[in-house]
Design an enzyme around this catalytic site. Structure first.
Site, mmCIF file in Angstrom:
data_model
loop_
_atom_site.group_PDB
_atom_site.id
_atom_site.type_symbol
_atom_site.label_atom_id
_atom_site.label_comp_id
_atom_site.label_asym_id
_atom_site.label_seq_id
_atom_site.Cartn_x
_atom_site.Cartn_y
_atom_site.Cartn_z
ATOM 1 N N ASP A 1 0.814 -1.219 0.000
ATOM 2 C CA ASP A 1 0.000 0.000 0.000
ATOM 3 C C ASP A 1 0.848 1.270 0.000
ATOM 4 O O ASP A 1 1.931 1.301 0.567
ATOM 5 C CB ASP A 1 -0.906 -0.023 1.237
ATOM 6 C CG ASP A 1 -2.050 0.957 1.112
ATOM 7 O OD1 ASP A 1 -2.307 1.448 -0.006
ATOM 8 O OD2 ASP A 1 -2.683 1.251 2.137
ATOM 9 N N GLY B 1 0.193 5.178 -4.602
ATOM 10 C CA GLY B 1 -0.424 6.401 -5.105
ATOM 11 C C GLY B 1 0.084 7.624 -4.356
ATOM 12 O O GLY B 1 0.489 8.630 -4.958
ATOM 13 N N ARG B 2 0.096 7.528 -3.011
ATOM 14 C CA ARG B 2 0.534 8.664 -2.189
ATOM 15 C C ARG B 2 2.017 8.960 -2.423
ATOM 16 O O ARG B 2 2.436 10.111 -2.463
ATOM 17 C CB ARG B 2 0.287 8.359 -0.695
ATOM 18 C CG ARG B 2 -1.129 8.667 -0.276
ATOM 19 C CD ARG B 2 -1.452 8.028 1.043
ATOM 20 N NE ARG B 2 -1.662 6.596 0.882
ATOM 21 C CZ ARG B 2 -1.727 5.742 1.896
ATOM 22 N NH1 ARG B 2 -1.567 6.170 3.128
ATOM 23 N NH2 ARG B 2 -1.942 4.465 1.663
ATOM 24 N N HIS C 1 3.043 2.955 -8.760
ATOM 25 C CA HIS C 1 2.909 1.503 -8.957
ATOM 26 C C HIS C 1 4.172 0.918 -9.578
ATOM 27 O O HIS C 1 4.590 -0.181 -9.239
ATOM 28 C CB HIS C 1 1.689 1.186 -9.826
ATOM 29 C CG HIS C 1 0.393 1.614 -9.199
ATOM 30 N ND1 HIS C 1 0.068 1.308 -7.898
ATOM 31 C CD2 HIS C 1 -0.660 2.337 -9.686
ATOM 32 C CE1 HIS C 1 -1.122 1.811 -7.608
ATOM 33 N NE2 HIS C 1 -1.587 2.448 -8.679
ATOM 34 N N ARG D 1 -11.667 2.100 -8.918
ATOM 35 C CA ARG D 1 -10.721 3.164 -9.314
ATOM 36 C C ARG D 1 -11.000 3.619 -10.744
ATOM 37 O O ARG D 1 -11.614 2.886 -11.524
ATOM 38 C CB ARG D 1 -9.296 2.637 -9.207
ATOM 39 C CG ARG D 1 -8.953 2.323 -7.770
ATOM 40 C CD ARG D 1 -7.512 1.958 -7.597
ATOM 41 N NE ARG D 1 -7.286 1.764 -6.175
ATOM 42 C CZ ARG D 1 -6.125 1.882 -5.564
ATOM 43 N NH1 ARG D 1 -5.053 2.182 -6.250
ATOM 44 N NH2 ARG D 1 -6.015 1.696 -4.269
ATOM 45 N N LEU E 1 10.773 -20.899 -3.013
ATOM 46 C CA LEU E 1 9.843 -19.914 -2.452
ATOM 47 C C LEU E 1 8.553 -19.837 -3.277
ATOM 48 O O LEU E 1 8.605 -19.729 -4.508
ATOM 49 C CB LEU E 1 10.536 -18.535 -2.447
ATOM 50 C CG LEU E 1 9.673 -17.313 -2.129
ATOM 51 C CD1 LEU E 1 9.222 -17.315 -0.673
ATOM 52 C CD2 LEU E 1 10.438 -16.023 -2.429
ATOM 53 N N ARG F 1 1.798 -4.398 6.635
ATOM 54 C CA ARG F 1 1.077 -3.366 5.877
ATOM 55 C C ARG F 1 1.803 -2.040 6.001
ATOM 56 O O ARG F 1 1.810 -1.422 7.074
ATOM 57 C CB ARG F 1 -0.367 -3.202 6.354
ATOM 58 C CG ARG F 1 -1.053 -2.108 5.517
ATOM 59 C CD ARG F 1 -2.531 -2.031 5.644
ATOM 60 N NE ARG F 1 -3.044 -1.248 4.536
ATOM 61 C CZ ARG F 1 -4.276 -1.230 4.120
ATOM 62 N NH1 ARG F 1 -5.176 -1.964 4.715
ATOM 63 N NH2 ARG F 1 -4.641 -0.483 3.098
HETATM 64 C C1 FPP Z 1 -1.865 0.006 -3.416
HETATM 65 O O1 FPP Z 1 -1.402 1.351 -3.454
HETATM 66 C C2 FPP Z 1 -1.260 -0.753 -4.495
HETATM 67 C C3 FPP Z 1 -1.942 -1.368 -5.507
HETATM 68 C C4 FPP Z 1 -3.397 -1.323 -5.620
HETATM 69 C C5 FPP Z 1 -1.201 -2.106 -6.544
HETATM 70 C C6 FPP Z 1 -0.020 -2.900 -6.077
HETATM 71 C C7 FPP Z 1 0.696 -3.454 -7.213
HETATM 72 C C8 FPP Z 1 2.033 -3.434 -7.370
HETATM 73 C C9 FPP Z 1 2.996 -2.901 -6.381
HETATM 74 C C10 FPP Z 1 2.631 -3.968 -8.632
HETATM 75 C C11 FPP Z 1 3.006 -5.378 -8.649
HETATM 76 C C12 FPP Z 1 1.915 -6.291 -8.987
HETATM 77 C C13 FPP Z 1 2.111 -7.475 -9.622
HETATM 78 C C14 FPP Z 1 1.029 -8.479 -9.679
HETATM 79 C C15 FPP Z 1 3.388 -7.832 -10.225
HETATM 80 P P1 FPP Z 1 -2.481 2.516 -3.604
HETATM 81 O O2 FPP Z 1 -2.631 2.801 -5.053
HETATM 82 O O3 FPP Z 1 -3.734 2.094 -2.907
HETATM 83 O O4 FPP Z 1 -1.777 3.685 -2.875
HETATM 84 P P2 FPP Z 1 -2.509 4.883 -2.108
HETATM 85 O O5 FPP Z 1 -3.268 4.247 -0.978
HETATM 86 O O6 FPP Z 1 -1.379 5.712 -1.654
HETATM 87 O O7 FPP Z 1 -3.385 5.570 -3.099
#
Ligand code: FPP
Length: 241
Positions: A19, A22-23, A36, A70, A130, A187
């Site tokens: 998580d 985005g931030r 991402h 989203r 793993l 988390r």
């Molecule tokens: C949450 O951050 C993150 C996600 C919804 C996507 C996570 C995916 C990856 C890190 C890429 C790798 C994935 C694969 C399957 C290889 P957020 O967008 O909710 O962040 P925010 O809460 O700050 O807005």
């Protein structure tokens, strides 16, 4: 710190909510998708570290059943991430003897995502190292509902007596039927909730939260979480030994 961690008990299964992407991007004045992309680098580093210290299973929450809310451009970008990640990393993962698995409503993802991930599942299925388990289009409640439906169908067909339904039987109908429950949940990003992730499986999971955003989360932070886990006393509802 690595040596210290290796001297203690290594958790078998660690789950991670990736998580804060985005931030991380917004704070830098970048588009969310840059977050991402940076999160993918963290993923690579943490998988390498998990492999190094001998963790058996890593489950990463990559896309939830709620993430469809989203904007479509972000969903579309997220749906291309597994492909991009696998294009870059699959050869290394195969060399590392990694087994790729998924949990979630996999069949309802876009065809290009299903194709790329299915290929990785197939190419790593005979590996023995793993397990890297991606939760894709995953929701804990949906998983339990689906398991209940399976069990109900068996009862309706007279293949199962309602009295035979117990926790083990229900667990055997979850996506995670062939892997143990997580020992530790990590988390990042400062949110203190589990967001519909592995609801059933986390009954006795140790939780570890940090304010660090996922793209800034480094190997040292991961090791710190494991060290903290090693200090916990797990009683599983019992009393101190
Ligand atoms: C949450 O951050 C993150 C996600 C919804 C996507 C996570 C995916 C990856 C890190 C890429 C790798 C994935 C694969 C399957 C290889 P957020 O967008 O909710 O962040 P925010 O809460 O700050 O807005």
């Amino acid at each position: 710190m690595l040596k210290l961690v290796q001297e203690g008990e290594i958790p078998v299964h660690v789950a991670v909510i990736m998580d804060g992407n985005g931030r991380w991007a917004e704070r830098r004045g970048l588009p969310r998708i840059a977050g991402h992309k940076a999160g993918m680098e963290t993923l690579r580093e943490i998988i390498g570290c998990a492999d190094e210290i001998g963790i058996k299973i890593m489950t990463f929450f990559a896309f939830s059943t709620e993430n469809w809310k989203r904007p479509s451009w972000e969903v579309s970008f997220l749906m291309h991430l597994p492909e991009e990640y696998l294009q870059k990393e699959l050869t290394t993962l195969i060399k590392k003897n990694v087994v790729i698995k998924t949990i979630g409503d996999f069949a309802n993802l876009p065809k290009h995502t299903v194709r790329a991930v299915s290929n990785a599942l197939k190419l790593t299925s005979n590996n023995t190292g793993l397990i890297v388990n991606f939760a894709l289009n995953y929701g804990g409640r949906a998983e339990i509902v689906e398991a209940a439906r399976h069990v109900a169908r068996k009862v309706a067909r007279d293949e199962l007596s309602p009295d035979a339904i117990n926790a083990e039987l229900l667990a055997a109908h979850l996506y995670t039927r062939d892997i143990p429950d997580p020992d530790l949940l990590i988390r990042p990003s400062g949110e203190l909730r589990i967001s519909n992730f592995l609801l059933w499986q986390m009954a006795y999971t140790e939780l570890w939260f940090t304010k660090i955003l996922w793209p800034d989360f480094k190997k040292e932070d991961f090791l710190r979480a494991i060290l903290n886990f090693q200090k916990r006393e797990r009683r599983f509802g019992g009393i101190k030994k």
